[in-house]
Design a protein around this motif. Structure first.
Motif, mmCIF file in Angstrom:
data_model
loop_
_atom_site.group_PDB
_atom_site.id
_atom_site.type_symbol
_atom_site.label_atom_id
_atom_site.label_comp_id
_atom_site.label_asym_id
_atom_site.label_seq_id
_atom_site.Cartn_x
_atom_site.Cartn_y
_atom_site.Cartn_z
ATOM 1 N N MET A 1 11.828 -28.311 -26.727
ATOM 2 C CA MET A 1 12.289 -29.553 -27.361
ATOM 3 C C MET A 1 11.934 -30.772 -26.511
ATOM 4 O O MET A 1 11.618 -31.832 -27.044
ATOM 5 C CB MET A 1 13.800 -29.493 -27.590
ATOM 6 N N THR A 2 11.952 -30.612 -25.188
ATOM 7 C CA THR A 2 11.519 -31.711 -24.329
ATOM 8 C C THR A 2 10.050 -32.005 -24.553
ATOM 9 O O THR A 2 9.634 -33.173 -24.621
ATOM 10 C CB THR A 2 11.760 -31.363 -22.846
ATOM 11 N N ASP A 3 9.247 -30.929 -24.690
ATOM 12 C CA ASP A 3 7.828 -31.099 -24.992
ATOM 13 C C ASP A 3 7.632 -31.877 -26.288
ATOM 14 O O ASP A 3 6.789 -32.777 -26.364
ATOM 15 C CB ASP A 3 7.159 -29.724 -25.112
ATOM 16 N N ILE A 4 8.388 -31.530 -27.299
ATOM 17 C CA ILE A 4 8.253 -32.191 -28.594
ATOM 18 C C ILE A 4 8.576 -33.677 -28.464
ATOM 19 O O ILE A 4 7.837 -34.531 -28.976
ATOM 20 C CB ILE A 4 9.162 -31.516 -29.633
ATOM 21 N N ARG A 5 9.653 -33.991 -27.776
ATOM 22 C CA ARG A 5 10.009 -35.411 -27.611
ATOM 23 C C ARG A 5 8.932 -36.161 -26.843
ATOM 24 O O ARG A 5 8.582 -37.293 -27.173
ATOM 25 C CB ARG A 5 11.366 -35.510 -26.899
ATOM 26 N N ASP A 6 8.373 -35.521 -25.822
ATOM 27 C CA ASP A 6 7.315 -36.166 -25.038
ATOM 28 C C ASP A 6 6.058 -36.385 -25.893
ATOM 29 O O ASP A 6 5.412 -37.441 -25.818
ATOM 30 C CB ASP A 6 6.963 -35.311 -23.819
ATOM 31 N N ILE A 7 5.707 -35.372 -26.680
ATOM 32 C CA ILE A 7 4.509 -35.478 -27.525
ATOM 33 C C ILE A 7 4.666 -36.606 -28.532
ATOM 34 O O ILE A 7 3.755 -37.426 -28.712
ATOM 35 C CB ILE A 7 4.256 -34.138 -28.234
ATOM 36 N N ILE A 8 5.811 -36.656 -29.192
ATOM 37 C CA ILE A 8 6.050 -37.718 -30.180
ATOM 38 C C ILE A 8 5.975 -39.086 -29.514
ATOM 39 O O ILE A 8 5.335 -40.016 -30.032
ATOM 40 C CB ILE A 8 7.410 -37.505 -30.866
ATOM 41 N N GLY A 9 6.606 -39.219 -28.350
ATOM 42 C CA GLY A 9 6.570 -40.503 -27.650
ATOM 43 C C GLY A 9 5.172 -40.890 -27.209
ATOM 44 O O GLY A 9 4.772 -42.055 -27.344
ATOM 45 N N ASP A 10 4.418 -39.914 -26.710
ATOM 46 C CA ASP A 10 3.055 -40.208 -26.255
ATOM 47 C C ASP A 10 2.164 -40.676 -27.402
ATOM 48 O O ASP A 10 1.378 -41.616 -27.247
ATOM 49 C CB ASP A 10 2.446 -38.965 -25.606
ATOM 50 N N ILE A 11 2.273 -40.015 -28.547
ATOM 51 C CA ILE A 11 1.447 -40.400 -29.697
ATOM 52 C C ILE A 11 1.883 -41.764 -30.219
ATOM 53 O O ILE A 11 1.044 -42.608 -30.565
ATOM 54 C CB ILE A 11 1.523 -39.331 -30.798
ATOM 55 N N ILE B 1 1.522 -37.440 -35.450
ATOM 56 C CA ILE B 1 2.759 -36.784 -34.985
ATOM 57 C C ILE B 1 3.045 -35.534 -35.803
ATOM 58 O O ILE B 1 3.340 -34.463 -35.253
ATOM 59 C CB ILE B 1 3.941 -37.769 -35.044
ATOM 60 N N VAL B 2 2.950 -35.644 -37.118
ATOM 61 C CA VAL B 2 3.208 -34.486 -37.967
ATOM 62 C C VAL B 2 2.171 -33.390 -37.702
ATOM 63 O O VAL B 2 2.507 -32.198 -37.635
ATOM 64 C CB VAL B 2 3.214 -34.897 -39.453
ATOM 65 N N THR B 3 0.901 -33.768 -37.549
ATOM 66 C CA THR B 3 -0.133 -32.779 -37.239
ATOM 67 C C THR B 3 0.177 -32.071 -35.928
ATOM 68 O O THR B 3 0.010 -30.845 -35.813
ATOM 69 C CB THR B 3 -1.511 -33.455 -37.160
#
Length: 417
Positions: free
Chosen positions: A7-17, A405-407
């Motif tokens: 879940m931390t990875d997901i939050r980081d990915i969304i923020g980075d994009i 983000i969705v991709t």
């Protein structure tokens, strides 16, 4: 990978994009190369750019080359005989050569029943049909209409743009093989002018297409990021486009999205159950040839190691992303998990569509999905695909970021066990 880490990875990915400048920068650079018709200097420039971007991702770079033969137009015209006026037109890809005066028959939308009803009248005529919004349950694809025209003995094929003010419509016009017929796209105004002439009686057009045979080298680009197992998720987009504009939505946005997602997920692949294979296919607009060559090159074991294909083609033009799933249970489950993780729905469409590279994976028994912005809503930006209006200015930056983000959520969900 623990649940908290995931879940931390997901939050980081969304923020980075969300904060990324590279996503829009890639789209701009891709559009700067032009419409990217396969085998042209424009596509070669895009290939060079994408090779640099792909190598910068840091994974295992590779290529696949193949040979394509077909027809290229060197000049064309469609002239209404009665008025002498030249109608705004564009030759479809692989459009056969012609220099002839032909009578025209208007088949309206050009459904199978429209063709059957005029069965005895079609032979020797140029058939006029209408382009349609391409992403709807009731859509009859241009390729279906062209095949019907050949089957019923038409001498030529004319397809009129349904969008006013967008100029002529383009698209694939066959394979370039013997038996093909000349095929042209018309603008909305040209279609109206021709249809009006036909309403008052017979009408003829002088069709010219100076088509020459050619041979081109196609080049697919790959970057692999190994996971904990040999299984992979193939994340794909197509490089080539059409010559009327920038092919921005179709598919500059898809290319930029895949590059952005690969930047975020590539470094995470080593900790994932499945690796990531980024695949940039060319000659998609020529009967999906690039991806067909790739799938055909795989042996049974290699196909079995592909968990699924996430194909990104026109992920913009609408606030929501849809997944064309063909009803595959693996893909349906994947979209549901991605929707829960991101808190934004990825709407499933159950139709089996063959209008992008995912179709070749499905045909080989590999689960596949096409991610697209909008479905069954003719206000979507994709109504302007294949026209001179497909430019970067039609793309909302927020739609592009949302699509990326969705991709990423869909792809990461597929990479995890």
């Amino acid at each position: 990978m623990t649940g908290d880490t995931f879940m931390t990875d997901i939050r980081d990915i969304i923020g980075d994009i969300w904060l990324s400048d590279e996503l829009m920068g890639d789209l701009t650079a891709i559009c700067d190369t032009g419409g990217r018709v396969a085998g042209t200097a424009s596509e070669a420039a895009a290939q060079a750019l994408l090779e640099r971007r792909a190598r910068d991702l840091g994974g295992q770079y590779s290529e696949q080359t193949f040979t394509v033969t077909g027809l290229r137009s060197q000049g064309h015209s469609v002239r209404l005989i009665a008025s002498g006026r030249e109608l705004e037109s564009y030759p479809l890809l692989n459009c056969a050569a012609v220099d002839d005066v032909l009578p025209v028959i208007d088949l309206g939308r050009g459904t199978p029943s429209d063709f059957e009803g005029a069965r005895d009248l079609i032979p020797g005529h140029a058939v006029l049909v209408r382009h349609e919004f391409p992403f709807s349950t009731n859509h009859v694809h241009r390729g279906v209409k062209l095949a019907l025209a050949r089957e019923y003995g038409a001498a030529a094929f004319l397809i009129g743009n349904n969008q006013p003010g967008a100029g002529a419509v383009s698209g694939s016009g066959g394979t370039g093989e013997p038996g093909e017929i000349p095929a042209f796209g018309l603008s909305h105004d040209a279609t109206s002018e021709l249809a009006t002439a036909l309403a008052f009686g017979p009408a003829e057009v002088h069709l010219v297409n100076e088509a020459t045979a050619g041979e081109w080298t196609g080049r697919n680009i790959f970057v692999r990021f190994p996971g904990r197992t040999d299984d992979v998720v193939v994340l794909s987009a197509h490089i080539d486009g059409h010559g009327l504009a920038e092919s921005a939505m179709d598919n500059g946005a898809g290319l930029a999205t895949v590059l952005e997602v690969a930047r975020r997920l590539g470094p995470r692949a080593a900790d994932s159950e499945r690796g990531l294979l980024v695949a940039l296919f060319t000659f998609e607009e020529w009967a999906l040839t690039g991806s067909a060559e790739y799938v055909a090159s795989l042996d049974e074991a290699e196909r079995g190691r592909i968990h699924c294909n996430v194909n990104v083609d026109t992920p913009v033009g609408y606030p929501r992303l849809y997944g064309l799933t063909a009803g595959n249970p693996v893909i349906l489950d994947l979209l549901q998990r991605a929707s829960r993780l991101g808190g934004t729905p990825v709407h499933p469409i159950y139709a089996h569509t063959t209008n992008s590279d995912h179709a070749n994976f499905l045909a080989a028994g590999i689960p596949a999905v096409r991610l697209i912005g909008g479905y069954n809503d003719e206000s979507a930006g994709s109504r302007l695909l294949l026209t001179a209006a497909d430019t970067r200015h039609r793309i909302e930056p927020l739609d592009l970021k949302h699509g990326a983000i969705v991709t990423a959520l869909v792809t990461l969900s597929a990479m995890q066990a």
